[in-house]
Design an enzyme around this catalytic site. Structure first.
Site, mmCIF file in Angstrom:
data_model
loop_
_atom_site.group_PDB
_atom_site.id
_atom_site.type_symbol
_atom_site.label_atom_id
_atom_site.label_comp_id
_atom_site.label_asym_id
_atom_site.label_seq_id
_atom_site.Cartn_x
_atom_site.Cartn_y
_atom_site.Cartn_z
ATOM 1 N N LYS A 1 46.253 41.671 40.705
ATOM 2 C CA LYS A 1 47.411 41.393 39.865
ATOM 3 C C LYS A 1 48.526 41.860 41.157
ATOM 4 O O LYS A 1 48.588 41.029 41.798
ATOM 5 C CB LYS A 1 47.635 41.812 38.991
ATOM 6 C CG LYS A 1 46.931 41.552 37.599
ATOM 7 C CD LYS A 1 47.067 41.490 36.020
ATOM 8 C CE LYS A 1 47.604 42.856 35.613
ATOM 9 N NZ LYS A 1 46.640 43.724 35.798
ATOM 10 N N ASP B 1 41.083 38.704 34.698
ATOM 11 C CA ASP B 1 41.707 39.631 34.619
ATOM 12 C C ASP B 1 42.413 39.359 33.368
ATOM 13 O O ASP B 1 41.676 40.353 31.483
ATOM 14 C CB ASP B 1 42.399 40.449 35.074
ATOM 15 C CG ASP B 1 43.102 42.042 34.139
ATOM 16 O OD1 ASP B 1 42.208 42.719 34.804
ATOM 17 O OD2 ASP B 1 44.446 42.129 34.096
ATOM 18 N N HIS C 1 54.199 49.935 40.873
ATOM 19 C CA HIS C 1 53.743 49.789 39.377
ATOM 20 C C HIS C 1 53.347 50.868 38.767
ATOM 21 O O HIS C 1 52.645 51.737 39.289
ATOM 22 C CB HIS C 1 51.697 49.169 39.470
ATOM 23 C CG HIS C 1 50.983 48.896 37.947
ATOM 24 N ND1 HIS C 1 51.531 48.138 37.504
ATOM 25 C CD2 HIS C 1 50.217 49.847 37.540
ATOM 26 C CE1 HIS C 1 50.961 48.333 36.229
ATOM 27 N NE2 HIS C 1 50.360 49.577 36.527
ATOM 28 N N SER D 1 42.020 46.205 37.561
ATOM 29 C CA SER D 1 42.699 45.676 36.596
ATOM 30 C C SER D 1 43.719 44.982 37.419
ATOM 31 O O SER D 1 44.693 44.398 37.318
ATOM 32 C CB SER D 1 42.817 46.375 35.742
ATOM 33 O OG SER D 1 43.409 44.855 34.658
ATOM 34 N N ARG E 1 37.638 43.961 27.424
ATOM 35 C CA ARG E 1 38.337 45.717 27.293
ATOM 36 C C ARG E 1 38.335 46.061 25.637
ATOM 37 O O ARG E 1 38.307 47.089 26.009
ATOM 38 C CB ARG E 1 37.833 46.265 28.561
ATOM 39 C CG ARG E 1 37.422 45.438 29.674
ATOM 40 C CD ARG E 1 38.056 45.814 31.282
ATOM 41 N NE ARG E 1 38.552 47.539 31.146
ATOM 42 C CZ ARG E 1 39.751 47.704 32.108
ATOM 43 N NH1 ARG E 1 41.024 46.880 32.391
ATOM 44 N NH2 ARG E 1 40.748 48.757 32.082
#
Length: 456
Positions: free
Chosen positions: A214, A188, A109, A210, A195
């Site tokens: 995931k 989320d 990620h 967040s 947000r």
């Protein structure tokens, strides 16, 4: 903003003050929780699970959760509280089951940068080295690009796959790039949208939960985080990037996912292109054995870290070929083709071409000593490659390329940038973004590292 059935007069009582939810256990007064967090207290017991579940199902109003999130921005979370918050987000939906695959699973990620097309190269590269890579990705917002937007520049390619198809592609090809399904961490999805419109994005606990909710829910056994640092990144300071990396690594490790983070430089954009189709073309060139040196270096560093985590690294019991050699040889390119084909895309189809192009010449001769990543990202966004809101469309062909990287020589009047757009009216604002984005000096700057730190 609408709070749904948890608003005034709804089942939660006046002002949505709470009631038992799907999470079970005691009911809480949401206003008491807001006050507690506002005053610096950690939430007690199972109140975190109650709050996440109640918000996800509309029993807590948007304005109340917005107040709570703002209190988190100011007061933070304890480690225990963050663990409970992340676990409650994961529990809000489904988990992807990747058991039964013969290859070890590992994902990567990135926290987002400019010209960051690494996932497009890394997924087939690590698959070519023997791992399975479930790359569940997102879309771009603002000046940073999104992996799914880039992949959708390929004619026919589709992002939405169900769980059975994800497992099938992983088993057959070894890598998949796709969207997270609607059942994966729905909490989320609601929290992120809230947000984004309430000025509560800038919170390390909220960012960490967040991302990691995931990634944990997707079922991978190992994860490498690419935490970008610099002007083009969300984290502009090394200290903040370290704090975020440590929080995410701790969350992953405690959840049983082998996790490591690399902090990588994002003061200058990565590679030579920013945009959707332009970055796909550059990724393909890299997979065929070419590509700019900085892009190759970051990709190989992440690939080695991913292989190390699943025992396929050079020091592991069953070492894979060195990813640098695999990438340079073009051996990962057939995996890319198979991956694109498996998701409905045509790897031989021409990428969309822009209707208009414009060359920006270098203003002076010398060495490029600075190329501001954020300015380049904003220019690509204004040309049509990015979006201001999640529902905005993006152009597959818009973006820009630059003809020199930091440290290289430029000549006055020679092309420095090439702008691509489907709308000629976008050029003035893109040029305004690039005004002051480069510095040209008489001597080349000292070489700066791309990988700044490892967090394990």
């Amino acid at each position: 903003m609408s709070g749904g059935p948890g608003g005034p007069g709804g089942p939660g009582g006046p002002a949505g003050r709470g009631g038992p939810g799907r999470a079970g256990g005691a009911a809480y007064d949401v206003v008491d929780l807001i006050r507690a967090k506002r005053d610096g207290a950690a939430l007690p017991g199972d109140s975190v699970a109650w709050l996440i579940d109640s918000y996800t199902h509309g029993r807590v109003a948007d304005e109340q959760m917005a107040a709570y999130l703002m209190a988190v921005v100011w007061r933070g979370m304890t480690d225990e509280e963050l663990d409970r918050w992340t676990a409650a987000m994961i529990a809000s939906g489904d988990r992807l089951d990747l058991t039964g695959l013969t290859r070890p699973t590992v994902d990567k990620h990135s926290t987002g940068g400019v010209g960051d097309k690494v996932s497009l190269i890394l997924t087939p590269l690590v698959a070519a080295c023997g791992a399975a890579v479930p790359q569940l990705s997102g879309r771009g917002l603002g000046h940073t690009g999104g992996t799914l937007d880039k992949m959708e520049a390929i004619p026919g390619w589709r992002a939405d796959l169900d769980a059975a198809r994800i497992r099938a592609v992983l088993a057959d090809v070894g890598g998949v790039i796709c969207a997270a399904g609607p059942g994966l961490v729905p909490a989320d999805r609601r929290l992120y949208a809230l947000r984004d419109v309430t000025g509560t994005v800038e919170s390390i606990p909220l960012i960490a939960s967040s991302i990691m909710s995931k990634k944990i829910a997707e079922g991978t056994s190992a994860l490498v985080l690419d935490v970008k640092v610099g002007t083009g990144a969300f984290m502009t300071s090394l200290d903040d990037a370290h704090e975020l990396a440590r929080a995410m690594v701790r969350l992953g490790t405690r959840a049983g996912v082998r996790t490591e983070a690399l902090l990588t430089a994002m003061d200058a954009p990565l590679g030579r292109t920013a945009g959707n189709g332009p970055e796909v073309a550059e990724a393909v060139a890299t997979l065929r054995g070419g590509g700019p040196a900085d892009l190759v270096e970051i990709t190989v560093a992440l690939a080695r870290a991913m292989l190390d985590l699943v025992g396929l690294g050079a020091a592991g019991p069953d070492p894979a070929p060195d990813p640098a050699q695999v990438l340079a040889s073009g051996a990962a390119y057939p995996v890319w083709r198979a991956m694109v084909t498996a998701q409905g895309g045509d790897p031989d189809a021409a990428l969309p071409a822009p209707a208009f192009t414009r060359i920006v010449p270098a203003p002076a001769s010398g060495h490029l000593t600075r190329l501001d990543a954020r300015a380049v990202g904003v220019a690509a966004w204004r040309l049509g490659a990015g979006r201001a809101r999640k529902e905005d469309p993006v152009s597959a062909s818009a973006g820009l390329r630059w003809f020199a990287a930091v440290g290289e020589e430029v000549r006055a009047g020679a092309p420095l940038f090439e702008l691509h757009s489907d709308d000629e009216a976008t050029f003035p604002r893109a040029l305004a973004a690039l005004d002051g984005a480069v510095t040209i000096g008489t001597t080349p700057p000292a070489a700066a590292p791309l990988v700044l730190a490892h967090v394990r």
